[in-house]
Scaffold this motif. Structure first.
Motif, PDB file in Angstrom:
ATOM      1  N   MET A  68      21.743  -4.256  26.879  1.00 56.83           N
ATOM      2  CA  MET A  68      20.784  -4.903  27.137  1.00 56.83           C
ATOM      3  C   MET A  68      20.640  -5.065  28.758  1.00 56.83           C
ATOM      4  SD  MET A  68      17.710  -5.841  26.536  1.00 56.83           S
ATOM      5  CE  MET A  68      17.400  -6.828  24.722  1.00 56.83           C
ATOM      6  N   THR A  69      21.687  -5.607  29.446  1.00 54.69           N
ATOM      7  CA  THR A  69      21.743  -5.826  30.783  1.00 54.69           C
ATOM      8  C   THR A  69      21.461  -4.357  31.685  1.00 54.69           C
ATOM      9  OG1 THR A  69      23.414  -7.546  30.320  1.00 54.69           O
ATOM     10  CG2 THR A  69      23.031  -6.766  32.582  1.00 54.69           C
ATOM     11  N   ARG A  70      22.294  -3.436  31.041  1.00 50.51           N
ATOM     12  CA  ARG A  70      22.186  -2.232  31.617  1.00 50.51           C
ATOM     13  C   ARG A  70      20.705  -1.614  31.488  1.00 50.51           C
ATOM     14  NH1 ARG A  70      26.453  -0.966  27.792  1.00 50.51           N
ATOM     15  NH2 ARG A  70      28.516  -1.558  29.002  1.00 50.51           N
ATOM     16  N   THR A  71      20.301  -1.832  30.414  1.00 50.15           N
ATOM     17  CA  THR A  71      18.774  -1.190  30.014  1.00 50.15           C
ATOM     18  C   THR A  71      17.900  -1.872  30.856  1.00 50.15           C
ATOM     19  OG1 THR A  71      19.163  -0.642  27.710  1.00 50.15           O
ATOM     20  CG2 THR A  71      17.079  -0.927  28.374  1.00 50.15           C
ATOM     21  N   LEU A  72      17.875  -3.133  31.237  1.00 45.67           N
ATOM     22  CA  LEU A  72      16.942  -3.857  32.040  1.00 45.67           C
ATOM     23  C   LEU A  72      17.193  -3.546  33.613  1.00 45.67           C
ATOM     24  CD1 LEU A  72      17.217  -7.513  30.290  1.00 45.67           C
ATOM     25  CD2 LEU A  72      15.326  -5.762  30.491  1.00 45.67           C
ATOM     26  N   LEU A  73      18.359  -3.511  33.922  1.00 48.44           N
ATOM     27  CA  LEU A  73      18.670  -3.110  35.149  1.00 48.44           C
ATOM     28  C   LEU A  73      18.080  -1.579  35.563  1.00 48.44           C
ATOM     29  CD1 LEU A  73      22.327  -4.517  35.786  1.00 48.44           C
ATOM     30  CD2 LEU A  73      20.199  -5.282  36.997  1.00 48.44           C
ATOM     31  N   LEU A  74      18.553  -0.709  34.547  1.00 50.66           N
ATOM     32  CA  LEU A  74      17.930   0.520  34.871  1.00 50.66           C
ATOM     33  C   LEU A  74      16.587   0.489  35.004  1.00 50.66           C
ATOM     34  CD1 LEU A  74      18.707   3.723  34.998  1.00 50.66           C
ATOM     35  CD2 LEU A  74      18.951   3.869  32.491  1.00 50.66           C
ATOM     36  N   ALA A  75      15.954  -0.298  34.050  1.00 46.67           N
ATOM     37  CA  ALA A  75      14.322  -0.082  33.834  1.00 46.67           C
ATOM     38  C   ALA A  75      13.815  -0.630  35.236  1.00 46.67           C
ATOM     39  CB  ALA A  75      13.844  -1.030  32.755  1.00 46.67           C
ATOM     40  N   ALA A  76      14.590  -1.497  35.763  1.00 50.17           N
ATOM     41  CA  ALA A  76      14.039  -2.182  37.117  1.00 50.17           C
ATOM     42  C   ALA A  76      14.230  -1.215  38.289  1.00 50.17           C
ATOM     43  CB  ALA A  76      14.663  -3.413  37.191  1.00 50.17           C
ATOM     44  N   MET A  77      15.386  -0.290  38.127  1.00 51.05           N
ATOM     45  CA  MET A  77      15.704   0.730  39.071  1.00 51.05           C
ATOM     46  C   MET A  77      14.381   1.729  39.059  1.00 51.05           C
ATOM     47  SD  MET A  77      19.744   0.762  38.592  1.00 51.05           S
ATOM     48  CE  MET A  77      19.491   2.375  39.594  1.00 51.05           C
ATOM     49  N   VAL A  78      14.170   2.256  37.885  1.00 48.61           N
ATOM     50  CA  VAL A  78      13.307   3.278  37.529  1.00 48.61           C
ATOM     51  C   VAL A  78      11.833   2.885  37.808  1.00 48.61           C
ATOM     52  CG1 VAL A  78      12.155   4.707  35.762  1.00 48.61           C
ATOM     53  CG2 VAL A  78      14.638   4.245  36.007  1.00 48.61           C
ATOM     54  N   THR A  79      11.490   1.516  37.420  1.00 46.26           N
ATOM     55  CA  THR A  79      10.230   1.170  37.919  1.00 46.26           C
ATOM     56  C   THR A  79       9.842   1.025  39.365  1.00 46.26           C
ATOM     57  OG1 THR A  79       9.949  -0.248  35.866  1.00 46.26           O
ATOM     58  CG2 THR A  79       8.668  -0.851  37.731  1.00 46.26           C
ATOM     59  N   ALA A  80      10.983   0.578  40.075  1.00 45.01           N
ATOM     60  CA  ALA A  80      10.650   0.301  41.501  1.00 45.01           C
ATOM     61  C   ALA A  80      10.534   1.677  42.231  1.00 45.01           C
ATOM     62  CB  ALA A  80      11.765  -0.451  42.365  1.00 45.01           C
ATOM     63  N   SER A  81      11.532   2.657  41.718  1.00 43.55           N
ATOM     64  CA  SER A  81      11.556   4.085  42.434  1.00 43.55           C
ATOM     65  C   SER A  81      10.192   4.820  42.032  1.00 43.55           C
ATOM     66  CB  SER A  81      12.734   4.648  41.716  1.00 43.55           C
ATOM     67  OG  SER A  81      14.219   4.169  42.271  1.00 43.55           O
ATOM     68  N   THR A  82       9.735   4.681  40.565  1.00 40.85           N
ATOM     69  CA  THR A  82       8.489   5.148  40.370  1.00 40.85           C
ATOM     70  C   THR A  82       7.426   4.844  41.095  1.00 40.85           C
ATOM     71  OG1 THR A  82       9.445   5.725  38.185  1.00 40.85           O
ATOM     72  CG2 THR A  82       7.033   5.634  38.561  1.00 40.85           C
ATOM     73  N   VAL A  83       7.291   3.616  41.442  1.00 45.93           N
ATOM     74  CA  VAL A  83       5.993   2.837  42.364  1.00 45.93           C
ATOM     75  C   VAL A  83       6.164   3.430  43.468  1.00 45.93           C
ATOM     76  CG1 VAL A  83       5.127   0.750  43.182  1.00 45.93           C
ATOM     77  CG2 VAL A  83       5.491   0.861  40.781  1.00 45.93           C
ATOM     78  N   VAL A  84       7.320   3.494  44.287  1.00 40.05           N
ATOM     79  CA  VAL A  84       7.496   3.804  45.698  1.00 40.05           C
ATOM     80  C   VAL A  84       7.115   5.169  45.902  1.00 40.05           C
ATOM     81  CG1 VAL A  84       8.861   3.768  47.622  1.00 40.05           C
ATOM     82  CG2 VAL A  84       8.953   1.811  46.421  1.00 40.05           C
ATOM     83  N   ILE A  85       7.807   6.226  45.178  1.00 39.32           N
ATOM     84  CA  ILE A  85       7.703   7.611  45.390  1.00 39.32           C
ATOM     85  C   ILE A  85       6.124   7.658  44.861  1.00 39.32           C
ATOM     86  CG2 ILE A  85       8.550   9.735  44.411  1.00 39.32           C
ATOM     87  CD1 ILE A  85      11.355   8.310  43.926  1.00 39.32           C
ATOM     88  N   SER A  86       5.648   7.413  43.861  1.00 34.84           N
ATOM     89  CA  SER A  86       4.377   7.666  43.431  1.00 34.84           C
ATOM     90  C   SER A  86       3.305   7.296  44.411  1.00 34.84           C
ATOM     91  CB  SER A  86       3.852   7.348  42.064  1.00 34.84           C
ATOM     92  OG  SER A  86       4.747   7.465  41.085  1.00 34.84           O
ATOM     93  N   LEU A  87       3.450   6.134  44.883  1.00 31.26           N
ATOM     94  CA  LEU A  87       2.495   5.518  46.059  1.00 31.26           C
ATOM     95  C   LEU A  87       2.644   6.599  47.330  1.00 31.26           C
ATOM     96  CD1 LEU A  87       0.503   3.763  46.801  1.00 31.26           C
ATOM     97  CD2 LEU A  87       2.367   2.111  47.628  1.00 31.26           C
ATOM     98  N   ALA A  88       3.966   7.064  47.597  1.00 32.67           N
ATOM     99  CA  ALA A  88       4.104   7.738  48.965  1.00 32.67           C
ATOM    100  C   ALA A  88       3.722   9.103  48.651  1.00 32.67           C
ATOM    101  CB  ALA A  88       5.542   7.758  49.214  1.00 32.67           C
ATOM    102  N   ALA A  89       3.975   9.694  47.333  1.00 33.44           N
ATOM    103  CA  ALA A  89       3.295  10.971  47.207  1.00 33.44           C
ATOM    104  C   ALA A  89       1.976  11.087  47.208  1.00 33.44           C
ATOM    105  CB  ALA A  89       4.081  11.460  45.851  1.00 33.44           C
ATOM    106  N   GLY A  90       1.223  10.135  46.545  1.00 29.20           N
ATOM    107  CA  GLY A  90      -0.043   9.775  46.618  1.00 29.20           C
ATOM    108  C   GLY A  90      -0.829  10.126  47.900  1.00 29.20           C
ATOM    109  N   MET A  91      -0.243   9.180  48.529  1.00 23.89           N
ATOM    110  CA  MET A  91      -0.721   9.011  50.181  1.00 23.89           C
ATOM    111  C   MET A  91      -0.444  10.476  50.926  1.00 23.89           C
ATOM    112  SD  MET A  91      -1.920   6.132  50.933  1.00 23.89           S
ATOM    113  CE  MET A  91      -1.937   6.079  52.776  1.00 23.89           C
ATOM    114  N   ALA A  92       0.564  11.016  50.343  1.00 25.73           N
ATOM    115  CA  ALA A  92       0.792  12.448  51.086  1.00 25.73           C
ATOM    116  C   ALA A  92       0.320  13.505  50.851  1.00 25.73           C
ATOM    117  CB  ALA A  92       2.297  12.663  50.979  1.00 25.73           C
TER     118      ALA A  92
END
Length: 268
Positions: A68-92
């Protein structure tokens, strides 16, 4: 009268659909409150919180706490990366650049490729490079191939109907490009950014196929559940299902609350 009968029929069909959709979840929730001698099926044998307490104790098979700890940490990493990359790509992608079309279709191609093949390909790549597959590296990359296309599509839809005159007004008032983005663009698109974060978290939290061959020796929660169901199954899995469902509703409720607060702030 015929119109009323049609509405009644459609309402009944919708209710049956909801029962079909959420019936298994409701059944698991009820069975998770069984007594210590409870089984996996009805009728229930007592009512208690025994299996919820067992959930946080060492299991005969598997390690739910660590997974459960691994899953939550992985989900947090994926969430943060998805938001940052998607926002940057949307602007680009607001302006055309060399290779933008190829990059766009290459990103969406991961939605077409079967998930198990993505997992197999990344797992083989790590083996060929003699890298150790792990949930925080190879599984992280595999899950991004699933979450990023959704984030990008949301951003493209948002910026497609974005009124550039708001940015121009900020520039006319002396704002720098960064100030224009931070004080004008981001507050306007913030609800969509919250939606991307919610997509990223929920898609990562229960992802199985793309994690199967890339998680290495540290199982995520879906993989741990699979291992437990193939050996010894107890109502502790029902308790886990109830807790994870409650967590999902908590995340969704937090996202809705965040969107409302952002809308209220923008209105003010």
């Amino acid at each position: 009268m015929p119109g009323r009968a049609a509405r009644l029929l459609l309402g009944s069909l919708f209710a049956l659909f909801l029962l079909f959709l959420y019936g298994p979840t409701l059944t698991i929730t009820i069975l998770s409150f069984q007594g210590p001698d409870g089984g996996l099926t009805f009728p229930m044998n007592g009512v208690s919180l025994h299996w919820f307490a067992r959930l946080f104790q060492p299991q005969a098979v598997g390690d739910l706490g660590a997974s459960m700890t691994r899953t939550l940490l992985l989900a947090a990493m994926v969430t943060a990366s998805t938001v940052v990359i998607s926002l940057a790509a949307g602007m680009a992608f607001r302006r055309r650049f060399a290779g933008s079309t190829v990059l766009f279709y290459l990103t969406l191609a991961s939605l077409i490729v079967p998930s198990i093949l993505v997992s197999l390909g990344i797992g083989l790549l790590f083996n060929l490079m003699e890298w150790e597959p792990a949930w925080y590296s190879s599984a992280f990359g595999a899950q991004l191939t699933w979450t990023l296309p959704f984030g990008l599509l949301i951003m493209f839809a948002v910026f497609n109907r974005f009124d550039r005159s708001w940015e121009e007004a900020a520039r006319d008032m002396g704002a720098t490009p960064w100030q224009s983005f931070w004080h004008v663009v981001l507050p306007i698109i913030a609800p969509s950014v919250v939606g991307i974060a919610l997509f990223g978290f929920t898609l990562s939290f229960d992802e199985f196929a793309r994690t199967l061959l890339t998680a290495g020796s540290g199982n995520t929660l879906p993989l741990e559940i699979l291992g437990m169901t193939t050996t010894v199954t107890t109502p502790v899995l029902y308790a886990l299902g109830t807790v994870s469902t409650a967590l999902s509703f908590l995340v969704i409720g937090g996202a809705i609350l965040g969107v409302r607060l952002l809308a209220r702030r923008r209105g003010a």
